[in-house]
Design an enzyme around this catalytic site. Structure first.
Site, PDB file in Angstrom:
ATOM      1  N   GLU A 293       0.811  -1.214   0.000  1.00 46.94           N
ATOM      2  CA  GLU A 293       0.000   0.000   0.000  1.00 46.94           C
ATOM      3  C   GLU A 293       0.850   1.273   0.000  1.00 46.94           C
ATOM      4  O   GLU A 293       0.776   2.092   0.934  1.00 46.94           O
ATOM      5  CB  GLU A 293      -0.974  -0.012   1.182  1.00 46.94           C
ATOM      6  N   GLU A 413      -4.887  -8.462  -0.905  1.00 46.07           N
ATOM      7  CA  GLU A 413      -5.735  -8.444   0.287  1.00 46.07           C
ATOM      8  C   GLU A 413      -7.171  -8.224  -0.156  1.00 46.07           C
ATOM      9  O   GLU A 413      -7.430  -7.418  -1.055  1.00 46.07           O
ATOM     10  CB  GLU A 413      -5.349  -7.301   1.241  1.00 46.07           C
TER      11      GLU A 413
END
Length: 680
Positions: A293, A413
């Site tokens: 991220e 994810e």
């Protein structure tokens, strides 16, 4: 942004190129070409930041030197990803140890800060290894090339397919405390990984946060690195495909890259240099992910964000590939900015991947659902058409940008954000529909999925699922579709006569085969009827199954289909909940609630003038568990300190509680300083 196109001397970007004769180890010298992009993303009084990328249009380059002449007397004061020196107006950029190789059609990037006065005119030409560039590829060498041992294009796609399905060992080695237990999970054991394997998972993502375990010289603590190696070794021994990464470092210190480019790159490169060495000879089933991220604080905007992420990914790739061994062809996973599936972010990553010209690269993104549904805010209580479209649009964009063009994709994810509080934040049936649809649609788009589990799903020591029904739905979605329905709750008011009830079946390509209570098959025609997609429970059946009509769930039915898992339907007796007056404080306020079999879906909050009260004041519907939370055991509905923190003093707030039966109840609260009073 300021900058100039060299050819025109007037555009925002420079792209100069020339044919260059590059020295390589070969019987005959090749004469490849190159292209240079020079941009100035930031400029201020007497200072500027420049970004330079060099594309190799010819044969492999091992060791490079880029030279240019400053037309306005500029000087370089700081550089990253290259060593830049000056002699008068002449400037030279030389490769770093980790980016010396530029493969054919690949790109290497570096940047620097500089000073200027008067004007900041862009350089008019560049030379690579002593030969001026024009942008045309040079003639091919007269020798044949040797193979590198890298898998052929398509092998990466096959390996990523073999990773399906995957599981995340979340909130463990990625914890930011002193060790893997600092966020409440126990130490990883071989038994845990054995049980994850037994659940049917083929790959495991092991997020790791390194920053706390680096010394001032950026050397990773030997004990910590050995612990990561131990867990990775267990996973590989279990037959998993394994992914490791740099995880929460992304927001802890990598995010400072706009203001500390050199420091961040040095530290980041040090981690990957050590990891590349430590795992150099690990089997190809070990996969590296550059960073989790990625995000940047204080950047000038999208263009700089894209450039910074490209630099991280380029450094990562160069370090790993140059370390040799199995790293020469190891799968490397590159994220979009924020691991977003927005088209602009996908395009940025696609540009980087094309430039790297490496067949063993994988794109990754994360998906946690349509946000109002994912956290249960703004009335997003159902997995409706809007939430479904958000998923299909996201996966379609990813497929079209990468998979359709031969680049494999891992959904690193997935889950629902409300699960960070507990899995009950999202209503059970709506949650199941989300996971059923996600698994199916990912399969159709050839996207490998990795479930995020920070301990809330599979027990780390019990090895039991906290929600077996959810686990069964997820497992089923890996191979087939399951039928669902418009609801998993059928409500009957005790204050009214029992009547027939109808729900809509969503067969999802399957065929409805029957309705059961436990192992008892209900009789079609007398117990229930089917008309198209409408399933109707007859009044006599509802009467029989409701029994004495105690509040709550009186019976549980399961609808069965030709494939997938059954769909559970609770038959619930209820009446409208009753709320009582209460007093308390902003830090502790609960409304006595007699739920009478009903279940709370959401809550609205408005002032007398109709404007929205509380957090997220762009909507009247507040966030479940953040602003309010029911407790069916104690018979209370709590309003949180977070809610009152954004409620005006001495202004009456009208709350409307919406229940899953369709009932609504109005309640008033007033805050006066830290005191709160409420009444129905």
């Amino acid at each position: 942004m300021t900058g100039r196109r060299v050819a025109a001397l007037a555009a925002a970007f420079v792209s100069v190129a020339a044919s260059a004769g590059l020295a390589i180890v070969a019987p005959a010298a090749a004469a490849p070409g190159c292209e240079v992009d020079y941009a100035v993303p930031s400029q201020w009084q007497n200072g500027f930041t420049a970004a330079v990328s060099v594309t190799n249009l010819g044969e492999r380059v091992d060791g490079w030197r880029l030279t240019w002449t400053w037309p306005s007397g500029q000087q370089v004061t700081q550089a990253w990803n290259a060593t830049v020196t000056s002699s008068g107006a002449e400037a030279t950029a030389s490769n770093a140890a980790y980016n010396a190789v530029i493969e054919p059609n690949a790109k290497v990037s570096f940047g620097f800060n500089g000073s200027w006065s008067g004007t900041n005119t862009a350089p008019r030409s560049f030379a690579l290894n002593g030969v001026t560039c024009t942008g045309e590829p040079g003639p091919s060498p007269t020798t044949t090339t040797t193979t590198t041992g890298n898998p052929l294009p398509g092998d990466a796609m096959a390996q990523v397919e073999a990773m399906q399905p995957g599981w995340n060992l979340g909130n463990t080695l990625d914890a930011t405390g002193s060790d893997e237990t600092s966020w409440g999970n126990p130490r990883v054991t071989e038994a845990l990984l054995d049980n994850v394997k037994a659940q049917g998972f083929k790959s495991i993502r092991i997020p790791v946060t390194w920053g706390r375990h680096q010394g001032s010289d950026h050397v990773i603590e030997a004990a910590y690195l050995n612990r990561v190696k131990e867990v990775v070794g267990w996973a590989l021994a279990d037959g998993f495909q394994v992914m490791i990464n740099i995880h929460h470092d992304s927001w802890q210190w990598i995010s400072a890259m706009p203001s500390n480019r050199t420091g961040v790159l040095t530290r980041y490169n040090a981690i990957w240099t050590q990891l590349a060495t430590a795992f150099r000879d690990s089997p190809g089933r070990l996969v590296f992910e550059s960073v989790n991220e990625p995000q940047f604080t204080g950047s000038s905007g999208d263009a700089q964000n894209a450039q910074l992420l490209h630099e991280l990914n380029a450094s990562f790739r160069d370090i790993v590939r140059r370390s040799g061994g199995n790293n020469a062809s190891r799968l490397l996973v590159l994220p979009t900015l924020h691991t977003s599936s927005e088209q602009a972010r996908l395009d940025e990553l696609a540009t980087s991947i094309r430039g790297f010209n490496d067949p063993n690269l994988v794109a990754t993104f994360h998906y946690y659902g349509y946000w109002p549904f994912s956290v249960n805010v703004a009335g997003g209580t159902r997995y409706d058409a809007t939430a479904q479209k958000d998923l299909t649009d996201s996966f379609d964009r990813v497929y079209n940008t990468f998979v359709a063009r031969g680049v494999p994709v891992v959904l690193g994810e997935y889950g629902l954000l409300g699960f960070d509080r507990h899995t009950g934040t999202i209503e059970q049936g709506e949650k199941l529909k989300f996971f059923e649809h996600l698994g199916y649609y990912a399969r159709t788009k050839k996207i490998t999925t990795m479930l995020w589990d920070n301990g809330q799903h599979l027990g780390r020591t019990s090895f039991q699922w906290s929600d077996p029904e959810l686990a069964a739905q997820i497992r089923s979605s890996w191979t087939t579709r399951s039928g669902t329905a418009s609801t998993d709750q059928v409500f009957s008011a005790r204050s009214s006569a029992v009547s027939a009830k109808t729900i809509t079946l969503n067969t999802n390509g399957t065929t409805f085969t029957g309705l059961r209570q436990g192992t008892t098959e209900l009789v079609r025609g007398s117990d229930y009827t089917i008309s198209g997609d409408q399933l109707t429970l007859t009044a006599p059946t509802m009467t029989r199954l409701s029994g004495s009509r105690a509040y709550g769930t009186n019976a549980v039915l399961t609808a069965h289909f030709s494939a997938g898992v059954p769909w559970r339907v609770n038959l619930v007796t209820h009446d409208t909940p009753v709320l009582a007056s209460a007093t308390g404080t902003t830090s502790s306020f609960s409304i006595p609630t007699t739920f009478r079999g009903d279940l709370l879906a959401t809550m609205e909050a408005k002032y007398a003038d109709g404007s929205n009260a509380g957090p997220h004041n762009w909507t009247s519907f507040k966030e479940f568990d953040r602003a309010f939370a029911p407790n069916y055991t104690t018979g209370t509905t709590t309003l949180t300190p977070e809610f009152f923190a954004e409620v005006n003093d001495n202004a009456r707030v009208t709350l409307t509680f919406h229940y899953w039966s369709g009932a609504t109840v109005t309640y008033h609260v007033t805050r006066s300083g830290s005191s709160v009073s409420g009444s129905p």
